[in-house]
Design a protein around this motif. Structure first.
Motif, mmCIF file in Angstrom:
data_model
loop_
_atom_site.group_PDB
_atom_site.id
_atom_site.type_symbol
_atom_site.label_atom_id
_atom_site.label_comp_id
_atom_site.label_asym_id
_atom_site.label_seq_id
_atom_site.Cartn_x
_atom_site.Cartn_y
_atom_site.Cartn_z
ATOM 1 N N ALA A 113 0.845 -1.196 0.000
ATOM 2 C CA ALA A 113 0.000 0.000 0.000
ATOM 3 C C ALA A 113 0.875 1.237 0.000
ATOM 4 O O ALA A 113 2.015 1.218 0.454
ATOM 5 N N ALA A 114 0.310 2.334 -0.515
ATOM 6 C CA ALA A 114 0.964 3.640 -0.444
ATOM 7 C C ALA A 114 0.094 4.568 0.381
ATOM 8 O O ALA A 114 -1.131 4.616 0.199
ATOM 9 N N VAL A 115 0.727 5.307 1.297
ATOM 10 C CA VAL A 115 0.040 6.288 2.140
ATOM 11 C C VAL A 115 0.790 7.603 2.031
ATOM 12 O O VAL A 115 2.008 7.639 2.242
ATOM 13 N N GLY A 116 0.095 8.673 1.688
ATOM 14 C CA GLY A 116 0.766 9.959 1.551
ATOM 15 C C GLY A 116 -0.035 11.096 2.155
ATOM 16 O O GLY A 116 -1.257 10.999 2.316
ATOM 17 N N HIS A 117 0.672 12.171 2.465
ATOM 18 C CA HIS A 117 0.036 13.380 2.984
ATOM 19 C C HIS A 117 0.326 14.555 2.074
ATOM 20 O O HIS A 117 1.474 14.748 1.643
ATOM 21 N N SER A 118 -0.692 15.331 1.750
ATOM 22 C CA SER A 118 -0.561 16.561 0.971
ATOM 23 C C SER A 118 0.083 16.261 -0.389
ATOM 24 O O SER A 118 -0.457 15.483 -1.161
ATOM 25 N N ALA A 119 1.244 16.851 -0.687
ATOM 26 C CA ALA A 119 1.910 16.527 -1.954
ATOM 27 C C ALA A 119 2.219 15.040 -2.035
ATOM 28 O O ALA A 119 2.184 14.443 -3.119
ATOM 29 N N GLY A 120 2.525 14.427 -0.896
ATOM 30 C CA GLY A 120 2.761 12.990 -0.873
ATOM 31 C C GLY A 120 1.500 12.198 -1.176
ATOM 32 O O GLY A 120 1.559 11.131 -1.779
ATOM 33 N N ALA A 121 0.342 12.716 -0.747
ATOM 34 C CA ALA A 121 -0.929 12.074 -1.094
ATOM 35 C C ALA A 121 -1.166 12.163 -2.591
ATOM 36 O O ALA A 121 -1.626 11.203 -3.221
ATOM 37 N N HIS A 122 -0.874 13.327 -3.159
ATOM 38 C CA HIS A 122 -0.994 13.478 -4.610
ATOM 39 C C HIS A 122 -0.169 12.418 -5.330
ATOM 40 O O HIS A 122 -0.645 11.743 -6.241
ATOM 41 N N LEU A 123 1.086 12.234 -4.910
ATOM 42 C CA LEU A 123 1.972 11.280 -5.579
ATOM 43 C C LEU A 123 1.555 9.838 -5.313
ATOM 44 O O LEU A 123 1.614 8.990 -6.217
ATOM 45 N N ALA A 124 1.116 9.546 -4.103
ATOM 46 C CA ALA A 124 0.673 8.189 -3.786
ATOM 47 C C ALA A 124 -0.555 7.816 -4.606
ATOM 48 O O ALA A 124 -0.632 6.728 -5.186
ATOM 49 N N VAL A 125 -1.531 8.724 -4.673
ATOM 50 C CA VAL A 125 -2.752 8.441 -5.418
ATOM 51 C C VAL A 125 -2.473 8.409 -6.916
ATOM 52 O O VAL A 125 -3.010 7.565 -7.640
ATOM 53 N N LEU A 126 -1.616 9.305 -7.393
ATOM 54 C CA LEU A 126 -1.253 9.279 -8.809
ATOM 55 C C LEU A 126 -0.588 7.959 -9.176
ATOM 56 O O LEU A 126 -0.834 7.391 -10.248
ATOM 57 N N SER A 127 0.242 7.444 -8.283
ATOM 58 C CA SER A 127 0.907 6.168 -8.551
ATOM 59 C C SER A 127 -0.103 5.029 -8.644
ATOM 60 O O SER A 127 0.129 4.039 -9.348
ATOM 61 N N ALA A 128 -1.237 5.165 -7.947
ATOM 62 C CA ALA A 128 -2.258 4.124 -7.954
ATOM 63 C C ALA A 128 -3.187 4.217 -9.160
ATOM 64 O O ALA A 128 -3.676 3.204 -9.649
ATOM 65 N N LEU A 129 -3.423 5.436 -9.646
ATOM 66 C CA LEU A 129 -4.400 5.624 -10.714
ATOM 67 C C LEU A 129 -3.788 5.550 -12.115
ATOM 68 O O LEU A 129 -4.434 5.074 -13.049
ATOM 69 N N ALA A 130 -2.586 6.061 -12.280
ATOM 70 C CA ALA A 130 -1.980 6.106 -13.616
ATOM 71 C C ALA A 130 -1.448 4.732 -14.015
ATOM 72 O O ALA A 130 -0.952 3.978 -13.171
#
Length: 262
Positions: A113-130
């Motif tokens: 799993a990836a867990v991120g906060h703020s800019a890290g959330a952006h990158l974590a979610v982008l890694s999951a969707l793209a």
């Protein structure tokens, strides 16, 4: 070592060489003999893509290791070192590294799993969707996480960039680099088939409004993806690190991770 002698913390594990600097990760795990089946959680720090470092999630990582996960804190180049897509390439390199090394920490490489906060959330979610390879990342190891938690993340750029953070991150204005603005927004990659996603947001976040998480969750649900959003009354942008909110947010996140990585 952590204060709990049953936990091991390995700092400065080399992940990848970049022209600007070498990227490292920290690993946190419980000593438990030959166990190699624990889910792995990769934490990605925030800081508007221009500040931040490993250690921001140390409390979370220690607690994750105590509760049966293998935890790793990843690093990535900041916007004054390199512009997008350098950051997502780095995070995906870190996720590949976590899979490759999971068993050495007692983890399961097929449950990441990836867990991120703020800019890290952006990158974590982008890694999951793209899609894999979308940003020139050519790892032979699967980089998309098996579940993702985004906290206080910006998932769509609304054009409000008075402080220039997004422009510095993307290396230009929307007119100058429109392809980067298109590719960098997680909401633009919603197409179905995403891993289970949990989006957490403070209702009093004045940095990134809670509508960011709500909008992404709506788009993902419309595409048939499993996406849940939870908001917290009176919580601000960094509520996940406050003594008041931390126990509740941690339990929400860890419960989701246990279920989604089961």
């Amino acid at each position: 070592m952590s204060a709990d002698s049953s936990l091991t913390v390995e700092r400065d594990r080399r992940v990848v060489e970049r022209p600007e600097r070498t990227l490292y990760a920290d690993a946190y795990y419980a000593e438990s003999g030959e166990a190699t089946d624990r889910p792995v959680v990769a934490f990605v720090y925030g800081g508007a893509w221009e500040t931040g470092a490993r250690g921001q999630f140390a409390r979370w990582a220690l607690d994750a290791a105590s509760e049966g996960f293998v935890a790793v804190e990843l690093s990535y180049r900041l916007s004054d070192e390199a512009t997008f897509p350098a950051q997502i390439r780095d995070v995906r390199a870190g996720l590949a590294w976590a899979r490759e090394n999971a068993e050495s920490f007692g983890g399961d490489p097929d449950r990441l799993a990836a867990v991120g906060h703020s800019a890290g959330a952006h990158l974590a979610v982008l890694s999951a969707l793209a899609p894999e390879g979308e940003f020139g990342d050519d790892s032979p190891v699967r980089t998309r996480p098996d579940s993702v938690v985004g906290i206080s993340g910006p998932y769509a750029f609304d054009g409000d960039d008075e402080d220039g953070v997004t422009e510095r991150f993307l290396g230009g204005t929307p007119e100058e680099v429109p392809h980067r603005y298109e590719a960098a927004q997680p909401v633009n990659h919603v197409s179905g088939g995403a891993p289970p996603t949990l989006l957490l947001h403070g209702e009093e976040d004045e940095v990134v409004p809670a509508e960011s998480s709500e909008g992404l969750a709506e788009a993902m649900a419309a595409a048939g993806d499993e996406a849940e959003v939870r908001t917290y009354p009176e919580a601000d942008h960094v509520f996940l690190h406050s003594s008041y909110w931390y126990p509740r947010v941690r339990e929400d996140a860890f419960s989701f991770l246990r279920e989604s990585l089961n």
